[in-house]
Scaffold this motif. Structure first.
Motif, short mmCIF file in Angstrom:
data_model
loop_
_atom_site.label_atom_id
_atom_site.label_comp_id
_atom_site.label_asym_id
_atom_site.label_seq_id
_atom_site.Cartn_x
_atom_site.Cartn_y
_atom_site.Cartn_z
N VAL A 19 0.85 -1.18 0.00
CA VAL A 19 0.00 0.00 0.00
C VAL A 19 0.89 1.24 0.00
O VAL A 19 1.90 1.29 0.70
N ASP A 20 0.55 2.19 -0.84
CA ASP A 20 1.28 3.46 -0.90
C ASP A 20 0.69 4.44 0.10
O ASP A 20 -0.52 4.44 0.37
N ILE A 21 1.56 5.30 0.63
CA ILE A 21 1.11 6.44 1.42
C ILE A 21 1.94 7.63 0.96
O ILE A 21 3.16 7.54 0.81
N ASP A 22 1.28 8.73 0.70
CA ASP A 22 1.94 9.91 0.13
C ASP A 22 2.63 10.69 1.25
O ASP A 22 2.07 11.63 1.81
N SER A 23 3.84 10.27 1.58
CA SER A 23 4.58 10.91 2.67
C SER A 23 6.06 10.67 2.48
O SER A 23 6.48 9.96 1.56
N GLY A 24 6.85 11.24 3.37
CA GLY A 24 8.25 10.89 3.44
C GLY A 24 8.44 9.71 4.38
O GLY A 24 7.52 8.90 4.58
N HIS A 25 9.61 9.62 4.98
CA HIS A 25 9.99 8.45 5.75
C HIS A 25 9.31 8.37 7.11
O HIS A 25 9.34 7.32 7.75
N TRP A 26 8.70 9.46 7.56
CA TRP A 26 8.11 9.49 8.90
C TRP A 26 6.61 9.79 8.82
O TRP A 26 6.14 10.83 9.29
N PRO A 27 5.80 8.89 8.25
CA PRO A 27 4.37 9.17 8.09
C PRO A 27 3.63 9.26 9.42
O PRO A 27 2.55 9.85 9.48
N MET A 28 4.18 8.70 10.50
CA MET A 28 3.52 8.84 11.79
C MET A 28 3.53 10.29 12.27
O MET A 28 2.72 10.68 13.10
N THR A 29 4.45 11.08 11.70
CA THR A 29 4.52 12.50 12.02
C THR A 29 3.67 13.34 11.08
O THR A 29 2.96 14.25 11.51
N THR A 30 3.73 13.03 9.78
CA THR A 30 3.08 13.89 8.78
C THR A 30 1.72 13.38 8.30
O THR A 30 0.91 14.16 7.80
N ARG A 31 1.46 12.08 8.42
CA ARG A 31 0.19 11.49 7.97
C ARG A 31 -0.34 10.49 8.99
O ARG A 31 -0.67 9.35 8.65
N PRO A 32 -0.43 10.86 10.27
CA PRO A 32 -0.78 9.87 11.30
C PRO A 32 -2.17 9.26 11.13
O PRO A 32 -2.35 8.06 11.35
N VAL A 33 -3.15 10.07 10.75
CA VAL A 33 -4.51 9.55 10.63
C VAL A 33 -4.61 8.61 9.44
O VAL A 33 -5.20 7.52 9.53
N GLU A 34 -4.01 9.00 8.32
CA GLU A 34 -4.02 8.13 7.15
C GLU A 34 -3.28 6.83 7.44
O GLU A 34 -3.73 5.74 7.06
N LEU A 35 -2.14 6.94 8.12
CA LEU A 35 -1.38 5.73 8.47
C LEU A 35 -2.20 4.83 9.38
O LEU A 35 -2.24 3.61 9.19
N ALA A 36 -2.87 5.41 10.35
CA ALA A 36 -3.70 4.61 11.25
C ALA A 36 -4.80 3.89 10.48
O ALA A 36 -5.10 2.71 10.76
N ARG A 37 -5.40 4.56 9.51
CA ARG A 37 -6.47 3.93 8.72
C ARG A 37 -5.93 2.75 7.92
O ARG A 37 -6.57 1.70 7.81
N LEU A 38 -4.72 2.91 7.36
CA LEU A 38 -4.11 1.80 6.61
C LEU A 38 -3.82 0.62 7.53
O LEU A 38 -4.07 -0.55 7.17
N LEU A 39 -3.30 0.91 8.71
CA LEU A 39 -2.99 -0.16 9.65
C LEU A 39 -4.27 -0.83 10.16
O LEU A 39 -4.32 -2.05 10.32
N ALA A 40 -5.29 -0.03 10.42
CA ALA A 40 -6.57 -0.59 10.88
C ALA A 40 -7.17 -1.51 9.83
O ALA A 40 -7.70 -2.59 10.14
N ALA A 41 -7.09 -1.09 8.57
CA ALA A 41 -7.62 -1.92 7.50
C ALA A 41 -6.85 -3.24 7.40
O ALA A 41 -7.43 -4.31 7.19
#
Length: 228
Positions: A201-223
């Motif tokens: 799965v792609d996420i549009d971020s740099g190396h630290w998505p927990m900092t810049t895309r935390p909600v999107e990352l959480a949704r990917l992990l939840a799925a």
């Protein structure tokens, strides 16, 4: 589901704070781990100590957890799958790949006085840090915890081929899923190549998505946790 979160080099459990909040809102039970030597002040910690901490969290989970590793800690997540293949529902790897047996864990930068300090942003210029503003860079750098030499230079030991039966999710931030598939096909990441079920799965971020895309990352992990 219990979701165990393991941060990469120089980070402690607080790196996951926003992801934890978002995962709780999605009815999961996130547990952000504080690793020996990365948040507890144990400068003499070793890679074995960190593996033991991850395994203790796996063993404490009421069911089969999903183990999430970020960056270098992708290898820690995979070491847990090797040691507890029957106890882990899935591994999710963010921005990294597991090292192979016999390789050093994370001997990437110079060590000094028994630790590997954060090297500054120079090595991470480009796609890794493109989405970090000055405030985020300053915050990460000032909170960075030097990694004990015994962790960084520890040798990865993998023994149980049942690890290849544990489903894997590759979350691709500063690189794409297509690039990851290319590296796998080229033989650059043999542990992933031998894993029987790998999703991307792609996420549009740099190396630290927990900092810049935390909600999107959480949704990917939840799925990913729901699809087990």
């Amino acid at each position: 589901m219990d979701i165990l979160l393991i941060a990469g080099l120089w980070l402690d459990a607080s790196a996951w704070d926003d992801v934890v909040t978002a995962l709780e809102e999605l009815d999961h039970r996130p547990v952000a781990l504080t690793l020996p030597g990365q948040g507890d002040g144990a400068v003499s910690a070793t890679l074995d100590d960190q593996v033991a901490a991850v395994l203790a969290a796996v063993d404490a989970a009421p069911g089969k957890p999903m183990v999430v590793g970020h960056s270098a800690a992708c290898t820690l997540a995979w070491l847990a799958a090797d040691a507890r293949p029957e106890r882990i529902a899935k591994v999710a790897l963010i921005g990294g790949f597991p090292s192979a047996d016999g390789q050093p864990y994370a001997d990437f930068f110079e060590t000094k006085d028994g630790v590997m300090p954060f090297p500054g942003w120079g090595p991470f210029e480009g796609p890794d840090s493109v989405d970090l503003d000055a405030e985020a860079r300053s915050r990460i750098a000032s909170a960075a915890i030097p990694v004990p030499e015994g962790v960084a230079k520890g040798t990865v030991r993998l023994e149980d081929e049942r690890r290849f039966d544990v489903p894997m999710l590759l979350v691709c931030p500063e690189f794409t899923a297509a690039q990851a598939r290319g590296w796998i096909d080229a033989g650059d990441v043999p542990e992933v190549a031998r894993t029987r079920q790998v999703d991307f799965v792609d996420i549009d971020s740099g190396h630290w998505p927990m900092t810049t895309r935390p909600v999107e990352l959480a949704r990917l992990l939840a799925a990913a946790a729901t699809d087990v």
